[in-house]
Scaffold this active site. Sequence first.
Site, PDB file in Angstrom:
ATOM      1  N   ASN A   1     -21.396  44.813   9.798  1.00 51.17           N
ATOM      2  CA  ASN A   1     -20.475  45.898   9.448  1.00 51.17           C
ATOM      3  C   ASN A   1     -20.674  46.317   7.994  1.00 51.17           C
ATOM      4  OD1 ASN A   1     -19.264  43.337   8.885  1.00 51.17           O
ATOM      5  ND2 ASN A   1     -17.227  44.240   8.809  1.00 51.17           N
TER       6      ASN A   1
ATOM      7  N   CYS B   1     -17.125  51.399  19.547  1.00 53.67           N
ATOM      8  CA  CYS B   1     -18.378  50.686  19.861  1.00 53.67           C
ATOM      9  C   CYS B   1     -18.575  50.563  21.361  1.00 53.67           C
ATOM     10  CB  CYS B   1     -18.402  49.312  19.202  1.00 53.67           C
ATOM     11  SG  CYS B   1     -18.646  49.415  17.421  1.00 53.67           S
TER      12      CYS B   1
ATOM     13  N   GLU C   1     -21.851  46.373  15.581  1.00 55.73           N
ATOM     14  CA  GLU C   1     -22.493  46.703  16.860  1.00 55.73           C
ATOM     15  C   GLU C   1     -23.245  48.028  16.760  1.00 55.73           C
ATOM     16  OE1 GLU C   1     -19.386  45.759  16.282  1.00 55.73           O
ATOM     17  OE2 GLU C   1     -18.443  44.867  18.055  1.00 55.73           O
TER      18      GLU C   1
ATOM     19  N   CYS D   1     -19.180  49.763  12.265  1.00 53.58           N
ATOM     20  CA  CYS D   1     -19.138  48.415  12.841  1.00 53.58           C
ATOM     21  C   CYS D   1     -20.541  47.839  13.022  1.00 53.58           C
ATOM     22  CB  CYS D   1     -18.485  48.457  14.220  1.00 53.58           C
ATOM     23  SG  CYS D   1     -16.750  48.870  14.207  1.00 53.58           S
TER      24      CYS D   1
ATOM     25  N   CYS E   1     -14.779  47.061  19.245  1.00 56.96           N
ATOM     26  CA  CYS E   1     -13.723  48.087  19.188  1.00 56.96           C
ATOM     27  C   CYS E   1     -14.005  49.184  20.218  1.00 56.96           C
ATOM     28  CB  CYS E   1     -13.617  48.660  17.782  1.00 56.96           C
ATOM     29  SG  CYS E   1     -14.889  49.887  17.414  1.00 56.96           S
TER      30      CYS E   1
ATOM     31  N   GLU F   1     -18.686  48.600   5.228  1.00 55.88           N
ATOM     32  CA  GLU F   1     -17.421  49.292   4.965  1.00 55.88           C
ATOM     33  C   GLU F   1     -17.566  50.330   3.851  1.00 55.88           C
ATOM     34  OE1 GLU F   1     -14.449  46.209   4.408  1.00 55.88           O
ATOM     35  OE2 GLU F   1     -14.432  45.821   6.583  1.00 55.88           O
TER      36      GLU F   1
HETATM   37  N1  THU Z   1     -15.615  45.685  13.035  1.00 47.87           N
HETATM   38  C1  THU Z   1     -16.862  45.558  13.575  1.00 47.87           C
HETATM   39  O1  THU Z   1     -17.866  45.472  12.847  1.00 47.87           O
HETATM   40  N2  THU Z   1     -16.954  45.536  14.925  1.00 47.87           N
HETATM   41  C2  THU Z   1     -15.909  45.657  15.789  1.00 47.87           C
HETATM   42  O2  THU Z   1     -16.115  45.807  16.972  1.00 47.87           O
HETATM   43  C3  THU Z   1     -14.539  45.589  15.271  1.00 47.87           C
HETATM   44  C4  THU Z   1     -14.401  45.805  13.819  1.00 47.87           C
HETATM   45  C5  THU Z   1     -15.493  45.714  11.576  1.00 47.87           C
HETATM   46  C6  THU Z   1     -15.083  47.052  11.032  1.00 47.87           C
HETATM   47  C7  THU Z   1     -14.437  46.647   9.726  1.00 47.87           C
HETATM   48  O3  THU Z   1     -15.465  46.531   8.750  1.00 47.87           O
HETATM   49  C8  THU Z   1     -13.873  45.263   9.996  1.00 47.87           C
HETATM   50  O4  THU Z   1     -14.508  44.794  11.161  1.00 47.87           O
HETATM   51  C9  THU Z   1     -12.367  45.238  10.200  1.00 47.87           C
HETATM   52  O5  THU Z   1     -11.970  46.164  11.139  1.00 47.87           O
END
Ligand code: THU
Length: 116
Positions: free
Chosen positions: A30, A75, A43, A41, A72, A32
């Site tokens: 991920n 994704c 994925e 994310c 999520c 940000e």
């Molecule tokens: N996140 C992912 O990388 N994958 C997911 O399927 C759920 C959330 C990340 C996004 C963000 O950087 C952190 O987790 C918190 O939401």
Amino acid sequence: MRSRAFAPYSNYRVGAAVETETGEIIGGCNVESSSYGLTCCAERVALFNAIAKGHKNFKSLAVSTENGGMPCGACRQVIWDLCKKIEIHICNKRGWLKTINSLELLPDAFDESFLK
Ligand code: THU
């Protein structure tokens, strides 16, 4: 891949790896943004990385978090679009937790068949 996460805002580090039809493993983490909604994310980073490398067909996806977090909704849609029905291995900090498939994660998905 989890150790490469750029997650200074949530501190929730996620790693993902997609297995191509030819057996290559391509990762993502991920990433940000200070403008939170621009975060991508793990994925999607893994899948976009694989697409950018020229891969088109995928066998499985693994997702690694501290506590077994699930992909999520956004994704799930992208996984369906790019992979259709594949196995998804969910891991926590101790290792493999469970395997589920992308159809179970997004039944009745919208996809390109509605655009024809
Ligand atoms: N996140 C992912 O990388 N994958 C997911 O399927 C759920 C959330 C990340 C996004 C963000 O950087 C952190 O987790 C918190 O939401």
